[in-house]
Design a protein around this motif. Structure first.
Motif, PDB file in Angstrom:
ATOM      1  N   SER A 115       1.519  -2.525   5.646  1.00 25.71           N
ATOM      2  CA  SER A 115       1.030  -2.495   4.264  1.00 25.71           C
ATOM      3  C   SER A 115       2.045  -3.099   3.304  1.00 25.71           C
ATOM      4  O   SER A 115       1.701  -3.892   2.422  1.00 25.71           O
ATOM      5  CB  SER A 115       0.704  -1.061   3.843  1.00 25.71           C
ATOM      6  OG  SER A 115      -0.320  -0.527   4.630  1.00 25.71           O
ATOM      7  N   ASN A 143       0.351   5.633   3.216  1.00 25.06           N
ATOM      8  CA  ASN A 143      -0.111   4.282   3.549  1.00 25.06           C
ATOM      9  C   ASN A 143      -1.187   3.811   2.580  1.00 25.06           C
ATOM     10  O   ASN A 143      -1.210   2.650   2.160  1.00 25.06           O
ATOM     11  CB  ASN A 143      -0.654   4.239   4.976  1.00 25.06           C
ATOM     12  CG  ASN A 143       0.433   4.447   6.015  1.00 25.06           C
ATOM     13  OD1 ASN A 143       1.613   4.334   5.720  1.00 25.06           O
ATOM     14  ND2 ASN A 143       0.034   4.753   7.237  1.00 25.06           N
ATOM     15  N   LYS A 191      -2.309  -3.898  -3.842  1.00 22.40           N
ATOM     16  CA  LYS A 191      -3.508  -4.628  -4.257  1.00 22.40           C
ATOM     17  C   LYS A 191      -3.676  -4.652  -5.779  1.00 22.40           C
ATOM     18  O   LYS A 191      -4.333  -5.541  -6.312  1.00 22.40           O
ATOM     19  CB  LYS A 191      -4.746  -4.025  -3.598  1.00 22.40           C
ATOM     20  CG  LYS A 191      -4.840  -4.382  -2.116  1.00 22.40           C
ATOM     21  CD  LYS A 191      -6.056  -3.780  -1.449  1.00 22.40           C
ATOM     22  CE  LYS A 191      -6.134  -4.219   0.015  1.00 22.40           C
ATOM     23  NZ  LYS A 191      -7.224  -3.556   0.747  1.00 22.40           N
ATOM     24  N   SER A 241       2.290   1.705   7.809  1.00 21.75           N
ATOM     25  CA  SER A 241       3.193   1.765   6.645  1.00 21.75           C
ATOM     26  C   SER A 241       3.934   0.443   6.498  1.00 21.75           C
ATOM     27  O   SER A 241       3.982  -0.147   5.405  1.00 21.75           O
ATOM     28  CB  SER A 241       4.204   2.900   6.808  1.00 21.75           C
ATOM     29  OG  SER A 241       3.615   4.092   7.247  1.00 21.75           O
ATOM     30  N   ASP A 276      -0.960   0.561  -0.032  1.00 18.05           N
ATOM     31  CA  ASP A 276      -2.005  -0.456  -0.075  1.00 18.05           C
ATOM     32  C   ASP A 276      -2.603  -0.571  -1.477  1.00 18.05           C
ATOM     33  O   ASP A 276      -2.808  -1.680  -1.987  1.00 18.05           O
ATOM     34  CB  ASP A 276      -3.095  -0.105   0.937  1.00 18.05           C
ATOM     35  CG  ASP A 276      -4.197  -1.147   0.982  1.00 18.05           C
ATOM     36  OD1 ASP A 276      -3.899  -2.294   1.352  1.00 18.05           O
ATOM     37  OD2 ASP A 276      -5.349  -0.821   0.652  1.00 18.05           O
ATOM     38  N   GLY A 292       1.718  -6.736   1.673  1.00 20.06           N
ATOM     39  CA  GLY A 292       1.662  -6.645   0.215  1.00 20.06           C
ATOM     40  C   GLY A 292       2.711  -7.515  -0.457  1.00 20.06           C
ATOM     41  O   GLY A 292       2.423  -8.258  -1.409  1.00 20.06           O
ATOM     42  N   ALA A 324      -8.052   0.530  -5.054  1.00 17.20           N
ATOM     43  CA  ALA A 324      -7.532  -0.728  -4.483  1.00 17.20           C
ATOM     44  C   ALA A 324      -8.574  -1.837  -4.588  1.00 17.20           C
ATOM     45  O   ALA A 324      -8.256  -2.971  -4.960  1.00 17.20           O
ATOM     46  CB  ALA A 324      -7.132  -0.508  -3.032  1.00 17.20           C
ATOM     47  N   SER A 374       4.734   0.328  -5.002  1.00 16.38           N
ATOM     48  CA  SER A 374       4.365   0.264  -3.589  1.00 16.38           C
ATOM     49  C   SER A 374       5.593   0.491  -2.704  1.00 16.38           C
ATOM     50  O   SER A 374       5.546   1.253  -1.736  1.00 16.38           O
ATOM     51  CB  SER A 374       3.743  -1.103  -3.281  1.00 16.38           C
ATOM     52  OG  SER A 374       3.301  -1.176  -1.954  1.00 16.38           O
ATOM     53  N   SER A 417      -8.912   3.935  -1.868  1.00 13.06           N
ATOM     54  CA  SER A 417      -9.592   2.697  -1.440  1.00 13.06           C
ATOM     55  C   SER A 417     -10.402   2.113  -2.594  1.00 13.06           C
ATOM     56  O   SER A 417     -10.429   0.892  -2.793  1.00 13.06           O
ATOM     57  CB  SER A 417     -10.514   2.974  -0.258  1.00 13.06           C
ATOM     58  OG  SER A 417      -9.778   3.310   0.887  1.00 13.06           O
TER      59      SER A 417
END
Length: 519
Positions: A343, A311, A319, A340, A315, A347, A282, A326, A279
Motif C-alpha cells: 500500500s 492497511n 488515494k 501494508s 490506502d 501509494g 478512498a 499515509s 474504501s
C-alpha cells in the motif's frame, strides 16, 4: 460427575488451573483413572474449547483425550463438539473417523457436531457421506440431526436435498427457514428465497439479514434498501451489509450517508463497518470524511491499530493524496504484512515519490516479508516516475530470478511506460517484441502516448495499426494520433485520422470535471 450433566458448563478459571489439577492427579496416582481423566477432558472441552480457543488449549485437550484407553461414544461426542466449534474444525472430522476405526458407534449427538464441522469446512463429499451414515443408522427422523443436515445442504451441499428435508418438522424452526433462504440467496435464486421469506411464520433478525445480504450480493441495492427500511430491528450486521453493498456497487456517497443514519440510530460501528467506510472515502478521494473515520478507528481500537484497519487507512490516505499521513499510519502499525508494504510502496510511487518508494522496497527486502506481484508493480512504477531505467531492468529481472514471480501484463506495461517516459521509444518497441505475453491494447496505447510526447510519427503509426487491429471504437486512439500529426505540423495526416474516425462512427466523449464546494 460431569458425565451426568452434559448441559452444565464448568466454570473453572483457566488452563493454568486445569493443569494444576492434572499435576495433582499425577502426584496422587490418579493419572490412569479413566473417570478422573475423562472428567478433566470434559471440563476443558466444555469450558475452554470453542470459537475463541487457542491452539494451546485445544492441543492440551487432545493430548489428554489420547491417554484414555477406550473412550466411549459420550467422550468422543464431547471432543467432537468442542473441536467442531474450535478454530480448527478438521479435528472433529478426524475424531469421527477414529470412532469408526475403533468400532465406536455414533449416536444422535455425534452427527450434528460432525455435520457442523463439514459445513464450516465446506467439505461437501464428507458431509454427504455422513448423511449416508445417518440414514444407515436410522437417525434420519431425529429432528436435530435432520435440521443440521438441512443447514449443511443449504450452505454447501445439494439445495434440492435441503428443500426435501424441509418438512413439517422443520417449519417450526426459524434456523431451518433462514438456512434454506440463505442457500437460495447465496446461489442467486432470489425469487425462491424471497418467496420462502414471505411465507415464514415468524421472522427473526437473522432471516432479515440473510435476505438483505442476498439482494446486496446480487447488486440489487434498491430491493435491499427497501427490505432494510422495512426491517423492524436492525443490528450492526444489517447496517454493514448495506454499507458494504453500496461501496462494492460504486455508490460510495450513499455508503457514507447511510453511516450517518447508523450513528443517529445509536448503532455502534465495528471493524467491518470501518473497513467499508475507508474504501468509500478512498474511492471518492474524500479526505475530510476519511479523517473522521480514522478518528472513529482510533476510538474503537483504543489507540492500538490492527493491521487490517491500518492497511485500509494507508490506502485511503494515499488515494486522497495525503502521503505524509499515509506514511505516519504505516510506521504506527506493529505487525506489518505484505499488504501494508504494498500500500505504501504503490501509494508513494503513484504520487511521484519514486525514490522514496524504492527506499521503502529496499527496507522491505531486509524484513521477513516476501514481496509479491503487486509489490513489483509499485516498484516498477516508482522506477518509471524516478527515471531509474537501470533499476527498473534490475527489478524486472529480480522478480523471476530471486522471487520466482512470472511478470504479468501489468509489469510489462510498467516497463513500456518507463522506457517511453525516458524517450527510449525504440527500446520500448524492442521490449514489446520480446514479451512472452501477447501485448494488449494498454501496452500499445502506452507506446502511442509516449510517441506523441516525443514526436515519433513512424513508431506511432505502428502502435496505432496494432490498436486498430484490436478495436476501432476507442476515440482516444484517434485523438492521440491526430494530435501527434498536428504537433508536427502534418495537417494532412491529422485530417485523415479525423476523417477515419468519422467514417468509423466513433465519437469523442466530451470531457467533464467536478469541484467539491466547501461551506
Amino acid at each position: 460427575m460431569f458425565r451426568k450433566r452434559i448441559g452444565f458448563k464448568p466454570t473453572l478459571p483457566n488452563l493454568k488451573t486445569l493443569k494444576q489439577i492434572h499435576a495433582l492427579m499425577i502426584i496422587n496416582g490418579f493419572n490412569n483413572n479413566v473417570n478422573f481423566l475423562g472428567d478433566l477432558v470434559l471440563t476443558i472441552s466444555t469450558s475452554l474449547v470453542g470459537p475463541t480457543a487457542t491452539p494451546t488449549v485445544t492441543n492440551y485437550a487432545h493430548q489428554l483425550f489420547a491417554q484414555i484407553p477406550q473412550p466411549d461414544t459420550f467422550m468422543y461426542n464431547v471432543m467432537i463438539r468442542g473441536s467442531s466449534q474450535s478454530p480448527n474444525p478438521l479435528r472433529a472430522i478426524s475424531l469421527y473417523t477414529e470412532m469408526h476405526r475403533h468400532f465406536v458407534k455414533g449416536d444422535s449427538y455425534t452427527f450434528p457436531f460432525v455435520l457442523k464441522a463439514c459445513t464450516r469446512l465446506f467439505w461437501v463429499n464428507t458431509g454427504s457421506a455422513v448423511h449416508g451414515m445417518v440414514l444407515r443408522l436410522g437417525f434420519g427422523s431425529n429432528a436435530v440431526v435432520r435440521n443440521t443436515l438441512l443447514v449443511f445442504h443449504a450452505k454447501c451441499g445439494d439445495l434440492n436435498v435441503a428443500t426435501s428435508l424441509f418438512d413439517d418438522s422443520c417449519k417450526g424452526d426459524v434456523v431451518a427457514w433462514s438456512s434454506l433462504i440463505a442457500g437460495y440467496a447465496r446461489r442467486g435464486d432470489l425469487k425462491v428465497a424471497r418467496k420462502l421469506f414471505n411465507e415464514m411464520p415468524e421472522r427473526d433478525l437473522v432471516s432479515w439479514n440473510v435476505m438483505i445480504t442476498g439482494y446486496v450480493k446480487q447488486g440489487e441495492m434498491e430491493s435491499a434498501r427497501m427490505l432494510f427500511d422495512e426491517a423492524p430491528v436492525k443490528d450492526v450486521v444489517s447496517w454493514n451489509a448495506m454499507i458494504a453493498g453500496y461501496v462494492v456497487c460504486g455508490l460510495s456517497k450513499q455508503a457514507l450517508e447511510l453511516f450517518n443514519e447508523m450513528c443517529r440510530a445509536g448503532v455502534f460501528p465495528d471493524e467491518v463497518t470501518l473497513l467499508s467506510l475507508l474504501s468509500a472515502c478512498a474511492d471518492l478521494g474524500d479526505l475530510e470524511n476519511g479523517k473522521k473515520v480514522h478518528a472513529k478507528v482510533m476510538e474503537i481500537s483504543m489507540g492500538k491499530l490492527s493491521t487490517l484497519l491500518g492497511n485500509a487507512l494507508i490506502d485511503m490516505y494515499a488515494k486522497c493524496g495525503n502521503i505524509k499521513e499515509s506514511l505516519d499510519v504505516f510506521w504506527s502499525i506493529t505487525d506489518k504484512d505484505v499488504i501494508s508494504w504494498n500500500s505504501v510502496i504503490v501509494g508513494m510511487a503513484l504520487h511521484g515519490h519514486g525514490k522514496e518508494s524504492l527506499s521503502l522496497f529496499k527496507m522491505m527486502q531486509r524484513t521477513k516479508i516476501c514481496p509479491n506481484e503487486i509489490t513489483f508493480v509499485g516498484v516498477l512504477v516508482a522506477c518509471s516516475h524516478a527515471g531509474e531505467i537501470d533499476e527498473g531492468y534490475k527489478y524486472f529481472d529480480l522478480m523471476s530470478s530471486e522471487y520466482k514471480i512470472e511478470p504479468n501484463i501489468r509489469h510489462c506495461g510498467c516497463m513500456v511506460d518507463m522506457l517511453g517516459r525516458a524517450g527510449l521509444l525504440k527500446e520500448a518497441a524492442k521490449f514489446i517484441d520480446s514479451m512472452k505475453i501477447e501485448p494488449n491494447a494498454i501496452i500499445w496505447r502506452t507506446l502511442l502516448a509516449a510517441c506523441k510526447v516525443h514526436g515519433d510519427v513512424e513508431l506511432a503509426k505502428v502502435a496505432n495499426e496494432k490498436l486498430f487491429s484490436m478495436r476501432k471504437d476507442h476515440s482516444g486512439d484517434y485523438v492521440l494520433m491526430s494530435n501527434l500529426y498536428a504537433s508536427r505540423g502534418e495537417w494532412d495526416g491529422a485530417e485523415k485520422v479525423r476523417k477515419l474516425m468519422d467514417d468509423s462512427g466513433v465519437t469523442k466523449i466530451r470531457g467533464s470535471s467536478f469541484v467539491e464546494a466547501c461551506n
